[in-house]
Motif scaffolding. Structure first.
Motif, PDB file in Angstrom:
ATOM      1  N   THR A 119       0.802  -1.227   0.000  1.00 45.01           N
ATOM      2  CA  THR A 119       0.000   0.000   0.000  1.00 45.01           C
ATOM      3  C   THR A 119       0.833   1.274   0.000  1.00 45.01           C
ATOM      4  O   THR A 119       0.286   2.363  -0.176  1.00 45.01           O
ATOM      5  CB  THR A 119      -0.914   0.017   1.237  1.00 45.01           C
ATOM      6  OG1 THR A 119      -0.096  -0.111   2.412  1.00 45.01           O
ATOM      7  CG2 THR A 119      -1.913  -1.128   1.205  1.00 45.01           C
TER       8      THR A 119
ATOM      9  N   TYR B 219      -8.167   9.046  -0.487  1.00 43.54           N
ATOM     10  CA  TYR B 219      -7.756   7.644  -0.361  1.00 43.54           C
ATOM     11  C   TYR B 219      -8.957   6.720  -0.209  1.00 43.54           C
ATOM     12  O   TYR B 219      -8.971   5.595  -0.718  1.00 43.54           O
ATOM     13  CB  TYR B 219      -6.823   7.496   0.843  1.00 43.54           C
ATOM     14  CG  TYR B 219      -6.138   6.147   0.920  1.00 43.54           C
ATOM     15  CD1 TYR B 219      -4.984   5.892   0.183  1.00 43.54           C
ATOM     16  CD2 TYR B 219      -6.636   5.137   1.732  1.00 43.54           C
ATOM     17  CE1 TYR B 219      -4.345   4.663   0.252  1.00 43.54           C
ATOM     18  CE2 TYR B 219      -6.002   3.901   1.808  1.00 43.54           C
ATOM     19  CZ  TYR B 219      -4.859   3.674   1.068  1.00 43.54           C
ATOM     20  OH  TYR B 219      -4.238   2.463   1.120  1.00 43.54           O
TER      21      TYR B 219
ATOM     22  N   THR C  61      -0.946   9.889  -2.175  1.00 44.80           N
ATOM     23  CA  THR C  61      -2.090  10.639  -1.653  1.00 44.80           C
ATOM     24  C   THR C  61      -1.646  11.647  -0.606  1.00 44.80           C
ATOM     25  O   THR C  61      -2.061  12.814  -0.614  1.00 44.80           O
ATOM     26  CB  THR C  61      -3.133   9.682  -1.059  1.00 44.80           C
ATOM     27  OG1 THR C  61      -3.523   8.729  -2.046  1.00 44.80           O
ATOM     28  CG2 THR C  61      -4.368  10.449  -0.587  1.00 44.80           C
TER      29      THR C  61
ATOM     30  N   TYR D 181      -6.988  13.754   3.291  1.00 49.07           N
ATOM     31  CA  TYR D 181      -6.370  12.504   2.842  1.00 49.07           C
ATOM     32  C   TYR D 181      -7.427  11.419   2.636  1.00 49.07           C
ATOM     33  O   TYR D 181      -7.471  10.747   1.598  1.00 49.07           O
ATOM     34  CB  TYR D 181      -5.317  12.049   3.861  1.00 49.07           C
ATOM     35  CG  TYR D 181      -4.752  10.670   3.623  1.00 49.07           C
ATOM     36  CD1 TYR D 181      -3.626  10.483   2.829  1.00 49.07           C
ATOM     37  CD2 TYR D 181      -5.354   9.543   4.186  1.00 49.07           C
ATOM     38  CE1 TYR D 181      -3.103   9.222   2.596  1.00 49.07           C
ATOM     39  CE2 TYR D 181      -4.844   8.273   3.964  1.00 49.07           C
ATOM     40  CZ  TYR D 181      -3.717   8.116   3.171  1.00 49.07           C
ATOM     41  OH  TYR D 181      -3.221   6.851   2.942  1.00 49.07           O
TER      42      TYR D 181
ATOM     43  N   HIS E 248       0.461   4.202  -2.927  1.00 47.05           N
ATOM     44  CA  HIS E 248      -0.734   5.035  -2.949  1.00 47.05           C
ATOM     45  C   HIS E 248      -0.855   5.882  -1.682  1.00 47.05           C
ATOM     46  O   HIS E 248      -1.369   7.004  -1.738  1.00 47.05           O
ATOM     47  CB  HIS E 248      -1.984   4.176  -3.145  1.00 47.05           C
ATOM     48  CG  HIS E 248      -2.208   3.758  -4.571  1.00 47.05           C
ATOM     49  ND1 HIS E 248      -1.597   2.662  -5.118  1.00 47.05           N
ATOM     50  CD2 HIS E 248      -2.947   4.331  -5.561  1.00 47.05           C
ATOM     51  CE1 HIS E 248      -1.965   2.548  -6.383  1.00 47.05           C
ATOM     52  NE2 HIS E 248      -2.782   3.549  -6.685  1.00 47.05           N
ATOM     53  N   ILE E 249      -0.365   5.352  -0.548  1.00 51.68           N
ATOM     54  CA  ILE E 249      -0.366   6.165   0.673  1.00 51.68           C
ATOM     55  C   ILE E 249       0.549   7.374   0.476  1.00 51.68           C
ATOM     56  O   ILE E 249       0.178   8.512   0.792  1.00 51.68           O
ATOM     57  CB  ILE E 249       0.099   5.329   1.875  1.00 51.68           C
ATOM     58  CG1 ILE E 249      -0.952   4.273   2.228  1.00 51.68           C
ATOM     59  CG2 ILE E 249       0.379   6.224   3.088  1.00 51.68           C
ATOM     60  CD1 ILE E 249      -0.521   3.320   3.331  1.00 51.68           C
TER      61      ILE E 249
ATOM     62  N   ALA F 254      -5.296   0.294  -4.854  1.00 50.69           N
ATOM     63  CA  ALA F 254      -4.569   0.984  -3.786  1.00 50.69           C
ATOM     64  C   ALA F 254      -4.009   0.027  -2.745  1.00 50.69           C
ATOM     65  O   ALA F 254      -3.179   0.427  -1.924  1.00 50.69           O
ATOM     66  CB  ALA F 254      -5.478   2.011  -3.117  1.00 50.69           C
TER      67      ALA F 254
END
Length: 409
Positions: A211, A270, A218, A266, A214-215, A277
């Motif tokens: 992950t 997300y 974002t 966020y 994408h963390i 993701a």
């Protein structure tokens, strides 16, 4: 001339398994002259045979540098793996075995002598005047031991572990990966204990799913929108591990109010991302299925928002494999001690029966605080090298295959 006794035929271990060949040389004026029976050589040979070596030759020589050197050279010429000399290691004028060994060996291995002295010193302080050494001649490892049966066998037993490792390196046809061998040994030891734990607690981000990309993407987008420069943002991957919004305060020093606002922005982004993701690492689905089928009780123990955790589990189709899902509720709790404790309670599991699997020091420290074993995983490029070991992980792995070995044996 000394007395030599050769065994004819190839040297091999029992049941067709090749054993290391060994030669034993007793160094003694009196035994060489026939004025005393040799008790030390047979004692050393018996120990070696018991430890899986094949004693292919024995010899008795006088305390003479040339005679000892010639006997060592004969053993090396026969290509035995190890040559043990017994006697002549003290301070008497006729004790010259170390000198003879150094004269014919190409490389010295002084650590074996140091280990023998340190081991023997626990029995007698006289050990510190022993001058025993070791070295290599061709593919033969030469090891000096004292002349008494008791001293010889005690000293040899003390070094057999490193001797076997040394012989593996010395006799190998290709370079050996010592680090890989050590990791394999550590993993086998971990599997012996962790694979018997009936309950397995898993972190999610960076442990089961990749992950981080994408963390990071974002969070970077949101922080830029909040006014931070790229230099100020730096490595946003540091956000993986602690819960939001506390992570934004911990990493970027944001006030509680600002961290809450950044978190809101966020999650607005997300939370709308799809399964792309949170892709599972290759092999994780199969590992979880096999653990479940083996009767292990599984829990998610994550600092991630519970809604997002459950969405990810459902999106990847692994939600039915877990008996409990414990996620962050109190954003002020940065560590995972309370989450691990809640997971144990949810599974009805004692600490001794569980293992925590995670990718950051938060996971390892949370497990330790509850007396739970831990398996650190370096899969998603989230932890710095050595971070999990330093935190006190029971064992560490860097592949799903090794995670499987540790958890399933």
């Amino acid at each position: 001339m000394g007395h030599h006794h050769e065994q004819s035929g190839a040297c091999g271990g029992a049941a067709g398994v090749q054993a290391y060949a060994a030669a034993v040389i007793t160094v003694s004026d009196r035994c060489s002259a026939g004025r005393r029976d040799d008790a030390t050589g047979p004692a050393v040979a018996e120990l070696l045979a018991r430890e899986g070596f094949e004693v292919c030759s024995t010899a008795i020589v006088a305390d003479d540098v040339n005679a000892i050197g010639a006997a060592i050279q004969d053993a090396a010429a026969a290509d035995v793996a190890m040559c043990v000399t017994a006697g002549g290691t003290g301070l008497s004028p006729r004790d010259v075995t170390p000198e003879a060994t150094e004269a014919v060996c190409e490389r010295m291995v002084p650590g074996l002598g140091e280990l023998m002295r340190a081991s023997s010193a626990a029995i007698t302080s006289h050990a510190w005047v022993s001058r025993a050494t070791a070295g290599t001649l061709g593919r033969t490892l030469v090891v000096n031991v004292p002349g008494s049966p008791k001293g010889a066998t005690e000293n040899l037993e003390a070094v057999l572990g490193p001797v076997r490792h040394g012989l593996k390196m010395l006799r190998a046809d290709a370079p050996q990966d010592c680090a890989a061998e050590r990791r394999g040994c550590e993993l086998s030891q971990a599997a012996a204990s962790l694979s018997r734990k009936p309950c397995v607690l898993f972190d999610f981000d960076g442990t089961l799913a990749d992950t981080k990309p994408h963390i990071v993407a974002t969070a970077t987008e949101v922080l830029r929108g909040f006014g931070l420069t790229d230099d100020e943002i730096g490595d946003a991957g540091r956000l993986v591990g602690p819960p939001f919004p506390a992570a934004f305060s911990l990493v970027y020093g944001l006030s509680e109010e600002d961290a809450a606002e950044v978190t809101r922005r966020y999650r607005a982004i997300y939370g709308n991302l799809g399964p792309e993701a949170f892709p599972l690492f290759d092999g994780i689905r199969e590992l979880l299925c096999d653990l479940h089928e083996a009767g292990r009780r599984l829990a998610i123990t994550s600092s991630k928002n519970e809604r997002l955790v459950r969405k990810a589990l459902a999106g990847t189709g692994i939600d039915a494999l877990f008996d409990a899902v414990v996620a962050a509720h109190d954003p002020k709790h940065v560590g995972k001690e309370h989450l691990v404790a809640s997971s144990l309670e949810a599974l009805g599991c004692q600490a001794v029966d569980a293992v925590m699997v995670g990718d950051r020091f938060y996971d390892i420290e949370g497990a330790r605080a509850n007396g739970v074993a831990s398996l650190g995983v370096y899969l998603g490029n989230t932890a710095k090298p050595g971070e999990l070991e330093h935190a006190g992980a029971t064992a560490c792995v860097s592949s799903v295959a090794d995670m499987r070995r540790a958890l399933l044996g």
